[in-house]
Design an enzyme around this catalytic site. Structure first.
Site, PDB file in Angstrom:
ATOM      1  N   LYS A  34      84.705  67.536  35.890  1.00 49.70           N
ATOM      2  CA  LYS A  34      84.975  68.755  36.660  1.00 49.70           C
ATOM      3  C   LYS A  34      83.879  68.942  37.711  1.00 49.70           C
ATOM      4  O   LYS A  34      82.846  68.271  37.647  1.00 49.70           O
ATOM      5  CB  LYS A  34      85.054  69.955  35.722  1.00 49.70           C
ATOM      6  CG  LYS A  34      83.823  70.167  34.875  1.00 49.70           C
ATOM      7  CD  LYS A  34      84.083  71.135  33.735  1.00 49.70           C
ATOM      8  CE  LYS A  34      82.835  71.302  32.904  1.00 49.70           C
ATOM      9  NZ  LYS A  34      82.558  72.661  32.543  1.00 49.70           N
ATOM     10  N   TYR A 261      56.822  80.287  54.625  1.00 48.86           N
ATOM     11  CA  TYR A 261      57.334  81.660  54.681  1.00 48.86           C
ATOM     12  C   TYR A 261      56.669  82.530  53.611  1.00 48.86           C
ATOM     13  O   TYR A 261      56.494  82.108  52.468  1.00 48.86           O
ATOM     14  CB  TYR A 261      58.833  81.673  54.400  1.00 48.86           C
ATOM     15  CG  TYR A 261      59.692  81.239  55.563  1.00 48.86           C
ATOM     16  CD1 TYR A 261      59.626  81.878  56.803  1.00 48.86           C
ATOM     17  CD2 TYR A 261      60.590  80.197  55.407  1.00 48.86           C
ATOM     18  CE1 TYR A 261      60.438  81.478  57.854  1.00 48.86           C
ATOM     19  CE2 TYR A 261      61.414  79.794  56.453  1.00 48.86           C
ATOM     20  CZ  TYR A 261      61.326  80.446  57.680  1.00 48.86           C
ATOM     21  OH  TYR A 261      62.123  80.054  58.713  1.00 48.86           O
TER      22      TYR A 261
HETATM   23  C1  LIG Z   1      85.218  72.502  27.261  1.00 48.81           C
HETATM   24  C2  LIG Z   1      84.074  71.638  27.660  1.00 48.81           C
HETATM   25  N1  LIG Z   1      83.864  70.493  27.010  1.00 48.81           N
HETATM   26  C3  LIG Z   1      82.833  69.673  27.326  1.00 48.81           C
HETATM   27  C4  LIG Z   1      81.942  69.991  28.318  1.00 48.81           C
HETATM   28  C5  LIG Z   1      80.804  69.063  28.633  1.00 48.81           C
HETATM   29  O1  LIG Z   1      79.584  69.681  28.342  1.00 48.81           O
HETATM   30  P1  LIG Z   1      78.207  68.906  28.611  1.00 48.81           P
HETATM   31  O2  LIG Z   1      78.115  68.728  30.083  1.00 48.81           O
HETATM   32  O3  LIG Z   1      77.171  69.832  28.085  1.00 48.81           O
HETATM   33  O4  LIG Z   1      78.310  67.620  27.880  1.00 48.81           O
HETATM   34  C6  LIG Z   1      82.126  71.175  29.027  1.00 48.81           C
HETATM   35  C7  LIG Z   1      81.191  71.553  30.080  1.00 48.81           C
HETATM   36  O5  LIG Z   1      80.826  72.639  30.320  1.00 48.81           O
HETATM   37  C8  LIG Z   1      83.219  72.026  28.680  1.00 48.81           C
HETATM   38  O6  LIG Z   1      83.430  73.180  29.335  1.00 48.81           O
END
Ligand SMILES: Cc1ncc(COP(=O)(O)O)c(C=O)c1O
Length: 364
Positions: A34, A261
């Site tokens: 994602k 700054y």
């Molecule tokens: C439902 C779900 N599974 C797995 C993950 C993967 O998590 P991580 O990046 O901590 O391995 C996420 C990430 O936020 C998630 O939302």
């Protein structure tokens, strides 16, 4: 030409997949891609990952459809699921797996006219995270409603941990217990074992009892540690992303002079300050505080003063540098988790917030 870049390394990604597979050798791996593969660039990463993983996890429908449009044929699971009949039809058409985390979504599937199409559903159980998911008792009822529907081809059970990155977390034990109890009850009712999926990166690395048919690593794939007190290197993970730029000016300042700054940093002695062409306009965190490590010519130096939009200022200390020399902001030789701590954030955010400005260089 401005040389602020993001190098993304395939061999590091493949190494990290191997590390995660080694931790849970009997699980199928759903790579969480994602948010543009945590900022690494979804198209290239999907190409590299497709041969070595079993599926992809994305947050929402459009991310999944983009992967299908790019030619990805392996399973894709949509973590937030869908919210309208039209989205459901699109998901079914694209053969996506859908997380069902609310009664509204159970309703949607119940009322949908599947027209011959059926989706695999991941029923999400809220075992203690209290973000998405149905409480176990509601999940049991939802299961009973869903598994008779023509529009549902298969059902798996999923949960997500709130604190698997805390090694002594009682909550994780409680979440595992609630999940397993429900899984076993459903298996008994069904007369077969439902697909299950619990583990994120932290759980894969530190909680072997969370192995399921599927695991869902995100951050560890990209070479960061989900733990505050254990480095990525400790687990054999390698950074996939390296952010680099160059020194574009050197200032000699005297004791008592300030830099940048707000004049927030004052030299206590005569100092050489390297100005590096990276700033919050590139995704370098503005909140990185004085002392944040920066590698100049491979030597650790300290950021001083405020981060600007296009530049940072770095105290060279004993390091020799001149205009055109290389600076590493994180990645090869400099742990992104350390930089994140200095900026009061986590590596997830640093990766995701790199802007379009640095040029992407994909290498083996
Ligand atoms: C439902 C779900 N599974 C797995 C993950 C993967 O998590 P991580 O990046 O901590 O391995 C996420 C990430 O936020 C998630 O939302």
């Amino acid at each position: 030409m401005r040389e602020c870049s993001l190098t993304i390394r395939r061999s590091a990604l493949l190494n990290n997949v191997a590390v995660l597979r080694h931790c849970m050798p009997n699980s199928r791996l759903l790579a969480m891609v994602k948010a543009d593969a945590y900022g690494h660039g979804i198209n290239q990463l999907a190409t590299w990952l497709t041969p070595v993983v079993d599926g992809f996890g994305v947050a929402f429908l459009e991310e999944a459809l983009a992967l299908r449009a790019a030619g990805v044929r392996i399973p894709i699971a949509v973590m937030e699921g869908v919210f309208t009949a039209e989205e459901l039809a699109q998901a079914a058409q694209a053969e996506l797996q859908l997380v069902v985390h609310s009664l509204e979504q159970v309703e949607l599937l119940t009322e949908a006219d599947p027209q011959g199409l059926a989706v695999m559903v991941w029923l999400k159980v809220n075992t203690g995270m209290n973000r998405l998911g149905l409480r176990p008792v509601d999940a049991l009822r939802a299961y009973q409603r869903l598994h008779v529907l023509a529009g549902v081809s298969r059902i798996g059970l999923m949960t997500h941990f709130a604190a698997a990155d805390e090694l002594d977390s009682m909550l994780t034990d409680a979440q595992i217990g609630r999940f397993r109890a429900l899984h076993e009850a459903l298996n008994r009712e069904q007369g077969s074992v439902l697909s299950d999926s619990l583990a994120n990166s932290a759980a894969i690395l530190a909680w072997p009892e969370t192995a399921g048919e599927w695991v869902r690593p995100g951050i560890a794939l990209y070479g960061s540690s989900p733990f505050v007190d254990q480095s990525a290197a400790f687990f054999g993970l390698q950074p996939v992303m390296t952010m680099r730029s160059r020194v574009i000016a050197i200032q000699s300042v005297s004791a008592g002079e300030t830099v940048g700054y707000g004049a927030t940093w004052t030299a206590t002695q005569a100092s050489q300050i390297a100005v590096v062409a990276v700033g919050y306009g590139d995704g370098y965190p503005r909140h990185a505080r004085t002392g944040t490590p920066v590698l100049i010519n491979g030597q650790r130096c300290a950021l001083v003063g405020r981060v600007s939009m296009d530049m940072i200022t770095v105290d060279l200390g004993e390091t020799f540098a001149q205009v055109g020399d290389e600076a590493v902001l994180w990645g090869d030789g400099l742990d992104i988790d350390e930089v994140a701590r200095f900026a009061g954030t986590i590596s997830y955010e640093l990766c995701c917030r790199v802007t379009h400005r640095p040029k992407r260089i994909y290498i083996d």
